[in-house]
Write a protein that holds these residues in place. Structure first.
Motif, short mmCIF file in Angstrom:
data_model
loop_
_atom_site.label_atom_id
_atom_site.label_comp_id
_atom_site.label_asym_id
_atom_site.label_seq_id
_atom_site.Cartn_x
_atom_site.Cartn_y
_atom_site.Cartn_z
N LEU A 88 82.66 -26.07 46.86
CA LEU A 88 82.34 -27.35 46.24
C LEU A 88 81.34 -28.12 47.09
CD1 LEU A 88 82.86 -29.57 44.10
CD2 LEU A 88 84.69 -30.39 45.60
N VAL A 89 81.60 -28.21 48.39
CA VAL A 89 80.74 -28.99 49.30
C VAL A 89 79.39 -28.33 49.50
CG1 VAL A 89 80.50 -29.73 51.70
CG2 VAL A 89 82.65 -30.12 50.49
N THR A 90 79.36 -27.01 49.67
CA THR A 90 78.11 -26.34 50.04
C THR A 90 77.28 -25.87 48.85
OG1 THR A 90 79.20 -24.18 50.27
CG2 THR A 90 79.05 -25.56 52.25
N MET B 18 88.80 -35.31 49.52
CA MET B 18 87.59 -35.16 50.29
C MET B 18 86.99 -36.53 50.60
SD MET B 18 85.74 -31.82 49.58
CE MET B 18 86.67 -30.56 50.31
N GLN B 19 86.29 -36.59 51.69
CA GLN B 19 85.73 -37.85 52.16
C GLN B 19 84.27 -38.02 51.74
OE1 GLN B 19 87.25 -40.28 52.74
NE2 GLN B 19 88.07 -40.46 54.77
N PHE B 20 84.01 -38.00 50.44
CA PHE B 20 82.64 -38.16 49.98
C PHE B 20 82.15 -39.58 50.16
CE2 PHE B 20 84.10 -34.75 46.95
CZ PHE B 20 83.63 -33.73 47.73
N ALA B 21 83.06 -40.54 50.11
CA ALA B 21 82.67 -41.95 50.15
C ALA B 21 82.01 -42.34 51.46
CB ALA B 21 83.88 -42.84 49.89
N ALA B 22 82.19 -41.55 52.51
CA ALA B 22 81.56 -41.87 53.80
C ALA B 22 80.05 -41.69 53.75
CB ALA B 22 82.16 -41.00 54.90
N GLY B 23 79.55 -40.87 52.84
CA GLY B 23 78.12 -40.69 52.69
C GLY B 23 77.48 -39.84 53.77
#
Length: 104
Positions: free
Chosen positions: A23-25, A1-6
């Motif tokens: 997980l995301v929502t 997942m691309q969490f690092a993009a913020g």
């Protein structure tokens, strides 16, 4: 997942992605789902444009949107710290390399 993009996410589920959407929502609370309720093999008319518009508005406008964006930014900072030298991911990778090297 691309969490690092913020950045917050709009999720559109297909195939086996229901767990990632949860997980995301629901767990991280950094995104909004468009409302897909069942598994579909091919993306087509399973989601209406109004649902997509509503989800995008939820992450862009209002108090809820600011909270979601704030959590996404914080998660991004945590991810970046983890991969810095002496960060948790950096340290764990080094420990794995050392462990594997000692067995060889």
């Amino acid at each position: 997942m691309q969490f690092a993009a913020g950045l917050p996410m709009v999720t559109w589920v297909s195939a086996e992605q229901f767990y990632n959407e949860k997980l995301v929502t629901q767990v991280l609370k950094i995104g909004v789902g468009v409302g897909t309720q069942k598994w579909v093999r091919v993306l087509g008319d399973s989601v209406k444009k109004e649902a997509v518009e509503k989800a995008v508005r939820r992450i862009m406008v209002g108090e809820e949107a600011e909270e979601i964006r704030s959590r996404a930014r914080e998660l991004s900072e945590q991810a970046k710290r983890a991969i810095e030298k002496r960060g948790s991911s950096h340290s764990d990778l080094n420990a794995l390399i050392e462990e594997l090297s000692s067995r060889g």
